[in-house]
Each structure stands twice: as structure tokens, then as C-alpha cells.
Design an enzyme around this catalytic site. Structure first.
Site, PDB file in Angstrom:
ATOM      1  N   SER A 148      -2.426   0.661  -4.377  1.00  0.00           N
ATOM      2  CA  SER A 148      -2.937   1.853  -3.689  1.00  0.00           C
ATOM      3  C   SER A 148      -4.283   2.300  -4.250  1.00  0.00           C
ATOM      4  CB  SER A 148      -1.912   2.986  -3.856  1.00  0.00           C
ATOM      5  OG  SER A 148      -2.459   4.213  -3.456  1.00  0.00           O
ATOM      6  N   ALA A 149      -5.097   2.918  -3.386  1.00  0.00           N
ATOM      7  CA  ALA A 149      -6.384   3.473  -3.831  1.00  0.00           C
ATOM      8  C   ALA A 149      -6.186   4.836  -4.497  1.00  0.00           C
ATOM      9  CB  ALA A 149      -7.309   3.628  -2.624  1.00  0.00           C
TER      10      ALA A 149
ATOM     11  N   ASP B 110       0.884  -1.155   0.000  1.00  0.00           N
ATOM     12  CA  ASP B 110       0.000   0.000   0.000  1.00  0.00           C
ATOM     13  C   ASP B 110       0.937   1.226   0.000  1.00  0.00           C
ATOM     14  OD1 ASP B 110      -2.418   1.533   0.538  1.00  0.00           O
ATOM     15  OD2 ASP B 110      -1.602   1.793   2.541  1.00  0.00           O
ATOM     16  N   LEU B 111       0.421   2.386  -0.395  1.00  0.00           N
ATOM     17  CA  LEU B 111       1.299   3.569  -0.464  1.00  0.00           C
ATOM     18  C   LEU B 111       1.177   4.428   0.801  1.00  0.00           C
ATOM     19  CD1 LEU B 111       3.257   5.324  -2.160  1.00  0.00           C
ATOM     20  CD2 LEU B 111       1.250   6.405  -3.181  1.00  0.00           C
ATOM     21  N   ASP B 112       0.003   5.066   0.934  1.00  0.00           N
ATOM     22  CA  ASP B 112      -0.174   5.996   2.056  1.00  0.00           C
ATOM     23  C   ASP B 112      -0.216   5.228   3.382  1.00  0.00           C
ATOM     24  OD1 ASP B 112      -0.783   8.140   3.664  1.00  0.00           O
ATOM     25  OD2 ASP B 112      -2.924   8.056   3.230  1.00  0.00           O
TER      26      ASP B 112
ATOM     27  N   THR C   6       1.120  10.410   3.606  1.00  0.00           N
ATOM     28  CA  THR C   6       0.404  11.487   2.918  1.00  0.00           C
ATOM     29  C   THR C   6      -0.893  11.834   3.640  1.00  0.00           C
ATOM     30  OG1 THR C   6      -0.434   9.780   1.452  1.00  0.00           O
ATOM     31  CG2 THR C   6       1.300  11.173   0.572  1.00  0.00           C
TER      32      THR C   6
ATOM     33  N   GLU D 278       0.029  -3.370   4.629  1.00  0.00           N
ATOM     34  CA  GLU D 278      -1.130  -2.465   4.670  1.00  0.00           C
ATOM     35  C   GLU D 278      -1.270  -1.769   6.023  1.00  0.00           C
ATOM     36  OE1 GLU D 278      -3.763  -0.883   3.794  1.00  0.00           O
ATOM     37  OE2 GLU D 278      -3.976  -1.441   1.710  1.00  0.00           O
ATOM     38  N   ASP D 279      -1.704  -0.498   5.983  1.00  0.00           N
ATOM     39  CA  ASP D 279      -1.927   0.229   7.249  1.00  0.00           C
ATOM     40  C   ASP D 279      -3.413   0.416   7.561  1.00  0.00           C
ATOM     41  OD1 ASP D 279      -2.322   2.185   5.154  1.00  0.00           O
ATOM     42  OD2 ASP D 279      -2.315   3.700   6.733  1.00  0.00           O
TER      43      ASP D 279
ATOM     44  N   LYS E 116     -10.892  -1.110  -1.796  1.00  0.00           N
ATOM     45  CA  LYS E 116     -10.630  -2.015  -0.669  1.00  0.00           C
ATOM     46  C   LYS E 116     -11.808  -1.854   0.309  1.00  0.00           C
ATOM     47  CE  LYS E 116      -5.740  -0.789  -1.113  1.00  0.00           C
ATOM     48  NZ  LYS E 116      -4.611  -0.026  -0.530  1.00  0.00           N
TER      49      LYS E 116
ATOM     50  N   LYS F 241      -5.282   7.992  -6.860  1.00  0.00           N
ATOM     51  CA  LYS F 241      -5.104   8.341  -8.276  1.00  0.00           C
ATOM     52  C   LYS F 241      -3.856   9.191  -8.449  1.00  0.00           C
ATOM     53  CE  LYS F 241      -9.804   7.912  -9.832  1.00  0.00           C
ATOM     54  NZ  LYS F 241     -11.133   8.457  -9.866  1.00  0.00           N
TER      55      LYS F 241
ATOM     56  N   LYS G 246      -8.722   6.793   5.737  1.00  0.00           N
ATOM     57  CA  LYS G 246      -7.489   6.104   5.332  1.00  0.00           C
ATOM     58  C   LYS G 246      -7.806   4.896   4.453  1.00  0.00           C
ATOM     59  CE  LYS G 246      -4.372   7.666   8.882  1.00  0.00           C
ATOM     60  NZ  LYS G 246      -3.536   7.349  10.033  1.00  0.00           N
TER      61      LYS G 246
ATOM     62  N   VAL H 261      -9.490   4.818   1.843  1.00  0.00           N
ATOM     63  CA  VAL H 261     -10.790   4.974   1.163  1.00  0.00           C
ATOM     64  C   VAL H 261     -10.605   5.862  -0.072  1.00  0.00           C
ATOM     65  CG1 VAL H 261     -13.142   5.852   1.499  1.00  0.00           C
ATOM     66  CG2 VAL H 261     -11.940   4.764   3.405  1.00  0.00           C
TER      67      VAL H 261
ATOM     68  N   LYS I  71     -10.536  19.756  -3.626  1.00  0.00           N
ATOM     69  CA  LYS I  71      -9.721  19.106  -2.579  1.00  0.00           C
ATOM     70  C   LYS I  71      -8.429  18.562  -3.193  1.00  0.00           C
ATOM     71  CE  LYS I  71      -8.198  15.352  -0.302  1.00  0.00           C
ATOM     72  NZ  LYS I  71      -7.533  14.157  -0.818  1.00  0.00           N
TER      73      LYS I  71
ATOM     74  N   SER J 168     -14.424   9.081   0.226  1.00  0.00           N
ATOM     75  CA  SER J 168     -13.973   9.953   1.328  1.00  0.00           C
ATOM     76  C   SER J 168     -14.856  11.195   1.397  1.00  0.00           C
ATOM     77  CB  SER J 168     -12.522  10.399   1.113  1.00  0.00           C
ATOM     78  OG  SER J 168     -11.649   9.315   1.130  1.00  0.00           O
TER      79      SER J 168
HETATM   80  P1  B16 Z   1      -6.400  10.213  -4.071  1.00  0.00           P
HETATM   81  P2  B16 Z   1      -3.571   4.224  -0.083  1.00  0.00           P
HETATM   82  C1  B16 Z   1      -5.393   6.185  -0.209  1.00  0.00           C
HETATM   83  O1  B16 Z   1      -4.078   5.731  -0.432  1.00  0.00           O
HETATM   84  C2  B16 Z   1      -5.422   7.072   1.023  1.00  0.00           C
HETATM   85  O2  B16 Z   1      -5.137   6.311   2.186  1.00  0.00           O
HETATM   86  C3  B16 Z   1      -6.800   7.683   1.176  1.00  0.00           C
HETATM   87  O3  B16 Z   1      -6.838   8.530   2.300  1.00  0.00           O
HETATM   88  C4  B16 Z   1      -7.135   8.467  -0.111  1.00  0.00           C
HETATM   89  O4  B16 Z   1      -8.447   9.022  -0.019  1.00  0.00           O
HETATM   90  C5  B16 Z   1      -7.053   7.513  -1.298  1.00  0.00           C
HETATM   91  O5  B16 Z   1      -5.750   6.965  -1.356  1.00  0.00           O
HETATM   92  C6  B16 Z   1      -7.362   8.219  -2.609  1.00  0.00           C
HETATM   93  O6  B16 Z   1      -6.358   9.166  -2.858  1.00  0.00           O
HETATM   94  O7  B16 Z   1      -7.362  11.301  -3.704  1.00  0.00           O
HETATM   95  O8  B16 Z   1      -4.967  10.656  -4.174  1.00  0.00           O
HETATM   96  O9  B16 Z   1      -6.862   9.458  -5.304  1.00  0.00           O
HETATM   97  O10 B16 Z   1      -3.538   4.123   1.409  1.00  0.00           O
HETATM   98  O11 B16 Z   1      -4.549   3.236  -0.726  1.00  0.00           O
HETATM   99  O12 B16 Z   1      -2.216   4.197  -0.713  1.00  0.00           O
HETATM  100 MG    MG Z   2      -2.834   3.156   3.307  1.00  0.00          MG
END
Ligand code: B16
Ligand code: MG
Length: 215
Positions: A113-114, A8-10, A16, A168-169, A144, A116, A44, A46, A75, A51
């Protein structure tokens, strides 16, 4: 035998969440309600639109589909202003070293990662070359805890799901890994990530040898 590690990334490679928090808080403030750090925990892992739905629910606000798209875009522009300033020193402790160990030992690597914005973040951190496959919010349709992101990762690496370990976190991410038939290392709190096979506080607290024991 373990053949691949999926990250996973964040929250695993980089923090982030603090930038997402500032950007969501600003949006909430514009709409006249408060968004707290505790609220931020719910976002997190999502996706961006899911979100926003949670944020609007917290504020008790209803918006049309078009208004929601405009809010999500605003945002993201704010979030991007932070992301574009990121430097490699923001990589979380142990992440680069763990990725390097994978490479040295012939273990394939993928991002799951979720986000974009994942490609932009990896480029800012100079980490793109450490991943054999990148699956993110631009090439997945199901969020996820659906296992899609990790199953696509295994497919891209051409390895069976049973030979993959996910890092994963987020609780939803741990559930996604388990549903994919993969092993999972939780990064964070054992009480929140209780479904993971093992939990550590960061990639600096685990060695590649430790995950071989998960088989
Ligand atoms: P974006 P991950 C997720 O990253 C974040 O944890 C989550 O907070 C965020 O809303 C989602 O990516 C979408 O991010 O707005 O940059 O497309 O933990 O799946 O790496
Ligand atoms: Mg994460």
C-alpha cells in the site's frame, strides 16, 4: 506456480477513499475551491504529498514546501479521526475469506500500500495477523506505478516476483504489478484496469483456484 498474493489496501481490502475524500474536500473548501468525487478518483493509489500537489493544481493554488507540509498534516489529522473509528465490519466483502483461503493453501500474503496509515487501518480491522509481510508508505520511497512496493513484498516473502499475484484497484497499481513481473487481478472497472490479467468487482467474486489459472 503461484506462491504469494500481494494486496493493495484502499479499494481492495477496505474503502478508505470515502474518508480521504471528506478530508481533502474540507481542505479545498478552507482554501476556497471545490473538490469533487471525480477529482477524488485521481488521488486513488497516489501518495499523500503527490495527492496534495494534484489538489493544489485543481484549485490553481501555489504553496511553499512548509505550507504544504502543514496542509498535509492537517488533512491527515482529519482523515485519522475517521480511521480511528473504523471497525472490522468495514472490511470489503470477500477480503477476509480470501486471506483465510491463502493461509489454508500455503500461499504467502503481503500488503502493498502507498498509505502511511496502513498499520493503523489493519489494526482497526483486526487483519494484521493475516499478512506475512507489510510494505506501505512508511517503508517505500517510490510511488506506484514504480514496482518498488511489490518487489519489496516479494523480497520480504522470499519468493520470486514471477510467482506473485497482485490485487489492485488503481491503474498505477496495476502498472506497478506488471512492471514488477507479477500477475495482476484488477479490482474494479475493466475499462480502467484493462492492463490487468483479469478484472473482478471484488474479492468476493474470485476464488484462489481462479488465480492459479493465471500462470
Ligand atoms: P496516507 P493504497 C493509498 O492507499 C490511497 O489509495 C491514496 O488515496 C492515499 O493518498 C495513499 O494511500 C496515501 O495514504 O495519506 O494514509 O499515507 O490504495 O495504496 O492502499
Ligand atoms: Mg488502492
Amino acid at each position: 506456480m503461484i506462491k504469494a498474493c500481494l494486496f493493495d489496501l484502499d479499494g481492495v481490502i477496505v474503502d478508505t477513499a470515502k474518508y480521504h475524500y471528506i478530508a481533502w474536500k474540507e481542505l479545498a473548501s478552507e482554501m476556497g475551491f471545490e473538490f469533487t468525487l471525480e477529482h477524488n478518483e485521481r488521488l486513488k493509489g497516489v501518495s499523500r504529498m503527490a495527492s496534495l500537489d494534484i489538489l493544489l493544481e485543481i484549485g490553481g493554488v501555489t504553496k511553499s514546501t512548509q505550507e504544504k507540509e502543514e496542509l498535509a498534516d492537517r488533512k491527515n489529522e482529519h482523515y485519522l479521526s475517521f480511521i480511528l473509528q473504523m471497525k472490522p465490519d468495514e472490511i470489503l466483502p470477500g477480503a477476509k475469506e480470501f486471506l483465510t483461503e491463502c493461509k489454508k493453501n500455503g500461499i504467502a500474503t503481503a500488503l502493498g500500500s502507498a498509505s502511511k496509515n496502513a498499520m493503523t487501518i489493519l489494526e482497526r480491522l483486526e487483519l494484521t495477523k493475516y499478512f506475512d509481510a507489510i510494505i506501505d508508505g512508511t517503508n517505500t520511497t517510490k510511488a506506484k506505478p514504480d514496482p518498488e512496493v511489490f518487489l519489496k513484498g516479494a523480497e520480504a516473502l522470499n519468493v520470486p516476483a514471477s510467482t506473485c499475484v497482485v490485487f489492485e484497484d488503481a491503474e498505477a497499481g496495476v502498472e506497478a504489478a506488471i512492471s514488477a513481473g507479477m500477475k495482476c487481478v484488477g479490482i474494479g472497472s475493466p475499462s480502467i484496469l484493462s492492463k490487468a490479467n483479469m478484472v473482478v468487482s471484488g474479492l468476493d467474486k474470485i476464488k484462489l483456484q481462479d488465480i492459479i489459472k493465471l500462470q
